[in-house]
Scaffold this motif. Sequence first.
Motif, PDB file in Angstrom:
ATOM      1  N   PHE A   1       0.645  -1.023  -0.135  1.00 31.05           N
ATOM      2  CA  PHE A   1       0.253   0.063   0.112  1.00 31.05           C
ATOM      3  C   PHE A   1       1.181   1.658  -0.578  1.00 31.05           C
ATOM      4  CE2 PHE A   1      -2.059   3.368   1.970  1.00 31.05           C
ATOM      5  CZ  PHE A   1      -3.627   3.166   1.338  1.00 31.05           C
ATOM      6  N   VAL A   2       2.384   1.284   0.830  1.00 30.92           N
ATOM      7  CA  VAL A   2       2.655   1.941   0.768  1.00 30.92           C
ATOM      8  C   VAL A   2       3.594   2.862   0.115  1.00 30.92           C
ATOM      9  CG1 VAL A   2       5.029   3.862   2.280  1.00 30.92           C
ATOM     10  CG2 VAL A   2       2.265   2.263   3.365  1.00 30.92           C
ATOM     11  N   LEU A   3       4.242   1.969  -0.353  1.00 31.03           N
ATOM     12  CA  LEU A   3       5.327   1.436  -2.389  1.00 31.03           C
ATOM     13  C   LEU A   3       4.196   2.068  -2.925  1.00 31.03           C
ATOM     14  CD1 LEU A   3       7.134  -1.691  -1.530  1.00 31.03           C
ATOM     15  CD2 LEU A   3       7.267   0.828  -0.921  1.00 31.03           C
ATOM     16  N   GLY A   4       2.776   1.296  -3.275  1.00 32.40           N
ATOM     17  CA  GLY A   4       2.557   1.635  -4.539  1.00 32.40           C
ATOM     18  C   GLY A   4       1.985   2.844  -4.309  1.00 32.40           C
ATOM     19  N   SER A   5       1.547   3.716  -3.370  1.00 32.57           N
ATOM     20  CA  SER A   5       1.010   5.060  -2.997  1.00 32.57           C
ATOM     21  C   SER A   5       2.121   6.478  -3.403  1.00 32.57           C
ATOM     22  CB  SER A   5       1.160   5.232  -2.004  1.00 32.57           C
ATOM     23  OG  SER A   5      -0.508   4.642  -1.395  1.00 32.57           O
ATOM     24  N   VAL A   6       3.583   6.092  -2.970  1.00 36.28           N
ATOM     25  CA  VAL A   6       5.008   6.962  -3.336  1.00 36.28           C
ATOM     26  C   VAL A   6       5.353   6.164  -4.848  1.00 36.28           C
ATOM     27  CG1 VAL A   6       7.296   6.602  -2.754  1.00 36.28           C
ATOM     28  CG2 VAL A   6       5.770   5.724  -0.693  1.00 36.28           C
ATOM     29  N   ALA A   7       5.017   5.384  -5.302  1.00 35.26           N
ATOM     30  CA  ALA A   7       5.099   4.842  -7.050  1.00 35.26           C
ATOM     31  C   ALA A   7       4.523   5.564  -7.366  1.00 35.26           C
ATOM     32  CB  ALA A   7       4.985   3.687  -7.526  1.00 35.26           C
ATOM     33  N   GLY A   8       3.305   6.042  -7.099  1.00 34.70           N
ATOM     34  CA  GLY A   8       1.959   7.320  -8.419  1.00 34.70           C
ATOM     35  C   GLY A   8       2.360   8.465  -7.889  1.00 34.70           C
ATOM     36  N   ILE A   9       2.921   9.024  -6.348  1.00 33.35           N
ATOM     37  CA  ILE A   9       3.171   9.610  -6.543  1.00 33.35           C
ATOM     38  C   ILE A   9       4.523  10.028  -7.551  1.00 33.35           C
ATOM     39  CG2 ILE A   9       3.606  11.696  -4.807  1.00 33.35           C
ATOM     40  CD1 ILE A   9       2.716  10.568  -2.489  1.00 33.35           C
TER      41      ILE A   9
ATOM     42  N   GLY B   1      -1.868  -6.945  -5.849  1.00 32.51           N
ATOM     43  CA  GLY B   1      -2.762  -5.696  -6.355  1.00 32.51           C
ATOM     44  C   GLY B   1      -3.124  -4.658  -5.733  1.00 32.51           C
ATOM     45  N   VAL B   2      -2.760  -5.118  -4.412  1.00 32.93           N
ATOM     46  CA  VAL B   2      -3.447  -3.399  -3.634  1.00 32.93           C
ATOM     47  C   VAL B   2      -2.035  -2.370  -4.223  1.00 32.93           C
ATOM     48  CG1 VAL B   2      -3.189  -2.309  -1.272  1.00 32.93           C
ATOM     49  CG2 VAL B   2      -4.204  -4.232  -1.348  1.00 32.93           C
ATOM     50  N   PHE B   3      -0.829  -3.205  -4.703  1.00 35.21           N
ATOM     51  CA  PHE B   3      -0.069  -1.957  -4.824  1.00 35.21           C
ATOM     52  C   PHE B   3      -0.144  -1.233  -6.098  1.00 35.21           C
ATOM     53  CE2 PHE B   3       4.323  -1.720  -8.200  1.00 35.21           C
ATOM     54  CZ  PHE B   3       4.504  -0.565  -7.058  1.00 35.21           C
ATOM     55  N   ALA B   4      -0.197  -1.971  -7.322  1.00 34.25           N
ATOM     56  CA  ALA B   4      -1.017  -1.260  -8.651  1.00 34.25           C
ATOM     57  C   ALA B   4      -2.263  -0.855  -8.452  1.00 34.25           C
ATOM     58  CB  ALA B   4      -1.765  -3.212  -9.513  1.00 34.25           C
ATOM     59  N   LEU B   5      -3.345  -0.865  -7.450  1.00 36.77           N
ATOM     60  CA  LEU B   5      -4.209  -0.627  -6.921  1.00 36.77           C
ATOM     61  C   LEU B   5      -3.828   1.577  -6.881  1.00 36.77           C
ATOM     62  CD1 LEU B   5      -6.640  -2.499  -5.786  1.00 36.77           C
ATOM     63  CD2 LEU B   5      -7.401  -1.624  -7.848  1.00 36.77           C
ATOM     64  N   MET B   6      -2.885   0.882  -6.377  1.00 32.24           N
ATOM     65  CA  MET B   6      -2.774   1.997  -4.983  1.00 32.24           C
ATOM     66  C   MET B   6      -1.906   3.041  -6.356  1.00 32.24           C
ATOM     67  SD  MET B   6      -4.713   2.625  -2.649  1.00 32.24           S
ATOM     68  CE  MET B   6      -3.403   3.932  -2.241  1.00 32.24           C
ATOM     69  N   ALA B   7      -0.918   2.523  -6.805  1.00 29.01           N
ATOM     70  CA  ALA B   7       0.229   3.023  -7.908  1.00 29.01           C
ATOM     71  C   ALA B   7      -0.665   3.901  -9.041  1.00 29.01           C
ATOM     72  CB  ALA B   7       1.359   1.946  -8.688  1.00 29.01           C
ATOM     73  N   ALA B   8      -1.833   3.100  -9.850  1.00 24.08           N
ATOM     74  CA  ALA B   8      -2.188   3.377 -10.895  1.00 24.08           C
ATOM     75  C   ALA B   8      -3.177   4.552 -10.514  1.00 24.08           C
ATOM     76  CB  ALA B   8      -3.013   2.905 -11.625  1.00 24.08           C
ATOM     77  N   GLY B   9      -4.277   4.312  -9.157  1.00 25.23           N
ATOM     78  CA  GLY B   9      -5.075   5.454  -8.365  1.00 25.23           C
ATOM     79  C   GLY B   9      -4.127   6.508  -8.099  1.00 25.23           C
ATOM     80  N   ILE B  10      -3.872   6.709  -7.567  1.00 27.83           N
ATOM     81  CA  ILE B  10      -2.429   7.900  -7.166  1.00 27.83           C
ATOM     82  C   ILE B  10      -1.917   8.183  -8.341  1.00 27.83           C
ATOM     83  CG2 ILE B  10      -0.972   9.204  -6.086  1.00 27.83           C
ATOM     84  CD1 ILE B  10      -3.597   8.674  -4.205  1.00 27.83           C
TER      85      ILE B  10
END
Length: 434
Positions: A25-33, A204-213
């Motif tokens: 979750f955290v890594l996905g958010s960071v990647a999205g940003i 899945g959670v990594f991808a959702l957060m990365a793509a969403g953010i």
Amino acid sequence: MAHPVSSLWGRYRSVPLIYRIFVAFVLGSVAGIAFGERMTVVEPLGDLFLRLLNMLVIPIIVFTLLTGIRQLSPARLGRIGGATVALYAVTTTIAGIIGLVVANVLQPGRGVEFAGGEAQSQTPPSLTEVVLGIVPSNPAAAMSEGNLLATVFFVIVFGIALTYVRARQDDLADSVDSLFEAFEVAAEAMFVVVRGVLEYGVIGVFALMAAGIGTEGIGVFTSLGALVLAVAVAVTIHIVVTYLFLLMGVVAGVSPIAFLAGAKDAMLTAFATRSSSGTLPVTMQNADEDLRIKEHVYSFALPVGATANMDGAAIRQAITVMFAANVVGQPLALTEQAFVLLVAVLISIGTAGVPGAGIVMLTVILTQVGLPLEVVGFVAGVDPILGRIATMNNVTGDLAISTVVGKWNDAIDLEEGVWAKGRDHLGPVVPGGD
């Protein structure tokens, strides 16, 4: 000597799943940003996770509900159902009140310049449509369309009919027992599948957060930050005061910390997926394995809650309407705020299964209090993050109410699961203590 890949996989699996999902979750958010819209390349991986979860919803509802009904008489089912629905109504009303209080204190929207925007309006279902929609004209179609309330209604009726056939003590009684046993085997098999899907959920959670953010941008947290902050504060208050203090501590008399430990997987999944129904397989697994609620309680309470328990939506809509009123310079009087509360609570169940339910609810309430629908377009930019916060609240409420109903009906094992772990941390119980 173990193969290096097997050894590495074993070490990875030894880390509790919730920690792995949180890191994703955290890594996905960071990647999205960091990488922005380029992270949409991983969006299919997140969509696959959502599809896997949605694939499980109807089978789990059917098999676990039928297994639970096997242990219930119609009278007991009525008690459990009545208590569940009543608690959902009470907590949704409390949620709306908390939302209005927070909005009056923080006053989100004051000083914000309204730049117009395109209204997104849908016709809400009438009360008659809501009631009739609970009874499916075609049960198979209701299941294929993911209509949870209609599916639950049919399965309950079918399950009760099976218990009556079994009670006749004729040649069919043994066949009914065999059928119930088959449902129980199927339910256990579905939970095995859930565990496998949750292992993939790290990706899945990594991808959702990365793509969403990456798509929404960090601006989603800042452009309308006062609105997001107000909703987050109200949800936090509702979870802490209503669920943890009142329901867990006062009503059920169990450890609020232990409850959070048992609900954390579903809460995080709900925030990542923005879907109460999509989170349902995880919610049921938490209820069964962690909170140790008996199946005949959670197999009814959780599917109903995934559609009908809209505490988060009540908070979100109450605050958003107050925000809209402040933005256009038309603050609402107390009588108008009371009307907003009433409308938000009454229509929450009716719009729960409609795509874009938050937009539908907001459109209806704005119309009722005479505010311009263009405000809907103005707040649409933060709709995704508001949806995540509200969904997490809803799923937490589903599990809290299931816990209370389980305690009232002696259908929760407080000697196992997170409850036992909580006592281990507290040390030995003093003889003669409460």
